[in-house]
Write a protein that holds these residues in place. Structure first.
Motif, PDB file in Angstrom:
ATOM      1  N   ILE A 115       0.858  -1.184   0.000  1.00 14.75           N
ATOM      2  CA  ILE A 115       0.000   0.000   0.000  1.00 14.75           C
ATOM      3  C   ILE A 115       0.893   1.233   0.000  1.00 14.75           C
ATOM      4  O   ILE A 115       1.603   1.491   0.979  1.00 14.75           O
ATOM      5  N   PRO A 116       0.910   1.997  -1.095  1.00 15.87           N
ATOM      6  CA  PRO A 116       1.783   3.176  -1.163  1.00 15.87           C
ATOM      7  C   PRO A 116       1.571   4.126   0.011  1.00 15.87           C
ATOM      8  O   PRO A 116       0.446   4.498   0.332  1.00 15.87           O
ATOM      9  N   GLY A 117       2.644   4.474   0.670  1.00 16.74           N
ATOM     10  CA  GLY A 117       2.571   5.425   1.762  1.00 16.74           C
ATOM     11  C   GLY A 117       2.122   4.843   3.090  1.00 16.74           C
ATOM     12  O   GLY A 117       2.021   5.563   4.080  1.00 16.74           O
TER      13      GLY A 117
ATOM     14  N   ALA B  81      -3.565   9.633  -2.855  1.00 12.69           N
ATOM     15  CA  ALA B  81      -2.928  10.290  -3.991  1.00 12.69           C
ATOM     16  C   ALA B  81      -1.905   9.365  -4.655  1.00 12.69           C
ATOM     17  O   ALA B  81      -1.816   9.291  -5.892  1.00 12.69           O
ATOM     18  N   LEU B  82      -1.147   8.640  -3.835  1.00 14.56           N
ATOM     19  CA  LEU B  82      -0.152   7.714  -4.382  1.00 14.56           C
ATOM     20  C   LEU B  82      -0.826   6.536  -5.082  1.00 14.56           C
ATOM     21  O   LEU B  82      -0.345   6.064  -6.118  1.00 14.56           O
ATOM     22  N   VAL B  83      -1.923   6.042  -4.506  1.00 20.21           N
ATOM     23  CA  VAL B  83      -2.658   4.954  -5.151  1.00 20.21           C
ATOM     24  C   VAL B  83      -3.138   5.398  -6.528  1.00 20.21           C
ATOM     25  O   VAL B  83      -3.001   4.679  -7.525  1.00 20.21           O
TER      26      VAL B  83
ATOM     27  N   THR C 286      -0.503   5.376  -9.186  1.00 19.03           N
ATOM     28  CA  THR C 286      -0.161   4.054  -9.729  1.00 19.03           C
ATOM     29  C   THR C 286      -1.288   3.443 -10.543  1.00 19.03           C
ATOM     30  O   THR C 286      -1.126   2.359 -11.110  1.00 19.03           O
ATOM     31  N   ARG C 287      -2.446   4.127 -10.601  1.00 17.82           N
ATOM     32  CA  ARG C 287      -3.605   3.577 -11.306  1.00 17.82           C
ATOM     33  C   ARG C 287      -4.151   4.548 -12.353  1.00 17.82           C
ATOM     34  O   ARG C 287      -5.347   4.563 -12.625  1.00 17.82           O
ATOM     35  N   GLY C 288      -3.282   5.357 -12.922  1.00 21.30           N
ATOM     36  CA  GLY C 288      -3.703   6.249 -13.986  1.00 21.30           C
ATOM     37  C   GLY C 288      -4.705   7.295 -13.557  1.00 21.30           C
ATOM     38  O   GLY C 288      -5.575   7.697 -14.352  1.00 21.30           O
ATOM     39  N   GLY C 289      -4.628   7.728 -12.312  1.00 20.80           N
ATOM     40  CA  GLY C 289      -5.521   8.760 -11.806  1.00 20.80           C
ATOM     41  C   GLY C 289      -6.759   8.243 -11.117  1.00 20.80           C
ATOM     42  O   GLY C 289      -7.519   9.020 -10.529  1.00 20.80           O
TER      43      GLY C 289
ATOM     44  N   PRO D 102       5.678   6.034 -12.389  1.00 24.71           N
ATOM     45  CA  PRO D 102       6.978   6.041 -11.708  1.00 24.71           C
ATOM     46  C   PRO D 102       6.968   5.350 -10.346  1.00 24.71           C
ATOM     47  O   PRO D 102       7.898   4.620 -10.013  1.00 24.71           O
ATOM     48  N   TYR D 103       5.932   5.598  -9.547  1.00 22.44           N
ATOM     49  CA  TYR D 103       5.917   5.021  -8.204  1.00 22.44           C
ATOM     50  C   TYR D 103       5.810   3.500  -8.269  1.00 22.44           C
ATOM     51  O   TYR D 103       6.514   2.776  -7.559  1.00 22.44           O
ATOM     52  N   ALA D 104       4.930   3.010  -9.144  1.00 28.50           N
ATOM     53  CA  ALA D 104       4.789   1.562  -9.313  1.00 28.50           C
ATOM     54  C   ALA D 104       6.070   0.967  -9.871  1.00 28.50           C
ATOM     55  O   ALA D 104       6.490  -0.131  -9.467  1.00 28.50           O
TER      56      ALA D 104
END
Length: 374
Positions: A247-249, A302-304, A307-310, A326-328
């Motif tokens: 889970i990002p962040g 926001a990070l999720v 990684t999912r195109g917005g 980039p994050y993914a």
């Protein structure tokens, strides 16, 4: 309808119930109507929201007439699986299987954790399917939708019954679980391991017991999962780690530490999956974040989306497990480096390489026809 903020605690997101992950029981996507808790000004909900009553787990017999489920997904490393249970008492808030409860007319929220279905005849059904003419053995995956070693397995023993059938007929199997309960079946698993018929993967989401308790309230503690990997390894059972979901962040900073800790306990394979929020889960996860981590909820979401195109989820094959951007990409690179550092094989289930040639067709339950004797 009055603004819920005027009535103290948010009525849409009540306080968590002890031992449960979801905050509420939202309507499933097939229902035309939904109900919203609303305080009419007389304080009728104050007591209920201040101390939500515990929810007991109920069991209902599943009358399905088959045991094996087949799939053609290019994202999965197996083409067949068995789920003896529908719903999962572990209560993991992020569980991608929650929306499947909607097919039963139930909520992906608290219903998913408390209203479970079980297949009492799963072992007999499996034997019957293995006996079908033309059956071609390939590894059967356990733990693909709900956990095969969730708490009710202690008394129902359906997973053990499945393993007994597979062991008796030399059929390969892979297991993914969050439960240290898998070590109960070490006798069967060790026998199968000697014939290259089994691989077990422990899902380890975090090494922080406090975070695990919030994310996965009724799953084994991280320490118990590490111990389970060690017990499996010492018994000769190939064991791996699935760091999922990342889970990002929230927990993704632990990726390398999770893999290192599991390797130290005997893991020989590793995999990871980026957080998936299909259908009803997105809103449930967002409410859970704001309840438990209000200081970082906006950042995580926001990070999720990054990684999912917005969006909060992208269901496309080839993207849904690892994400984009980039994050993914950074997460994928970190995983690759950790795997290389520890000399691990990649892949969640370890199905590749299991022996499918020793399978024995179960004998018929009825005597052979007379002409079969000639």
């Amino acid at each position: 309808m009055p603004d819920g903020s005027l009535y103290g605690a948010s009525l849409a997101n009540p306080p968590p119930r002890k031992g449960r992950g979801a905050l509420s029981n939202p309507a499933n996507r097939f229902e035309s109507q939904s109900a919203v808790a609303w305080d009419d000004g007389w304080g009728t909900l104050d007591a209920a929201f201040a101390a939500p009553a515990p929810l007991a787990t109920t069991l209902t017999r599943d009358s399905s007439r088959s045991a094996i489920t087949y799939n053609t997904s290019p994202d999965l490393g197996f083409d067949r699986s068995i789920n003896a249970y529908r719903g999962c008492e572990h209560g993991c808030i992020y569980c991608f299987a929650r929306p499947t409860h909607a097919y039963l007319g139930l909520s992906p929220g608290l219903d998913f954790e408390t209203r479970l279905l079980f297949k009492p005849e799963v072992a007999a059904l499996l034997t019957k399917e293995l006996r079908k003419p033309g059956y071609v053995p390939r590894p059967i995956a356990l733990g693909t939708n709900t956990d095969p070693y969730q708490p009710v397995e202690r008394t129902l023993t359906l997973t053990r019954q499945i393993l007994e059938v597979l062991d008796a007929h030399n059929h390969p199997v892979t297991i993914v679980t969050k439960s240290a309960g898998v070590t109960r079946d070490l006798d069967i698993l060790a026998r199968m391991a000697k014939r290259n018929l089994v691989h077990v993967c422990l899902s380890v989401t975090t090494l922080d017991p406090a975070l695990a308790r919030v994310m996965e309230p009724r799953a084994a503690s991280p320490a118990r999962r590490l111990m389970a990997i060690g017990e499996l390894a010492r018994a000769g059972v190939p064991a791996g780690v699935l760091a999922a979901p990342m889970i990002p962040g929230l927990n993704d900073a632990e990726l390398e530490r999770i893999i290192a800790a599991c390797v130290a306990n005997g893991a020989t394979r590793a995999g990871y999956v980026l957080l998936r929020l299909p259908l009803e889960i997105a809103a449930m996860f967002e409410a859970w974040l704001h309840q438990h981590f209000p200081d970082r909820a906006a950042r995580v979401l926001a990070l999720v989306r990054e990684t999912r195109g917005g969006q909060l989820y992208d269901s496309r094959f080839g993207k849904r497990q690892t994400g984009i951007g980039p994050y993914a990409g950074m997460l994928a690179n970190r995983f690759a480096l950790a795997v290389r550092k520890h000399g691990l094989d990649q892949g969640r289930s370890g199905a590749k390489g299991l022996d499918c040639t020793a399978f024995r067709v179960p004998p018929s339950a009825t005597p052979p026809a007379q002409m079969a004797l000639f």
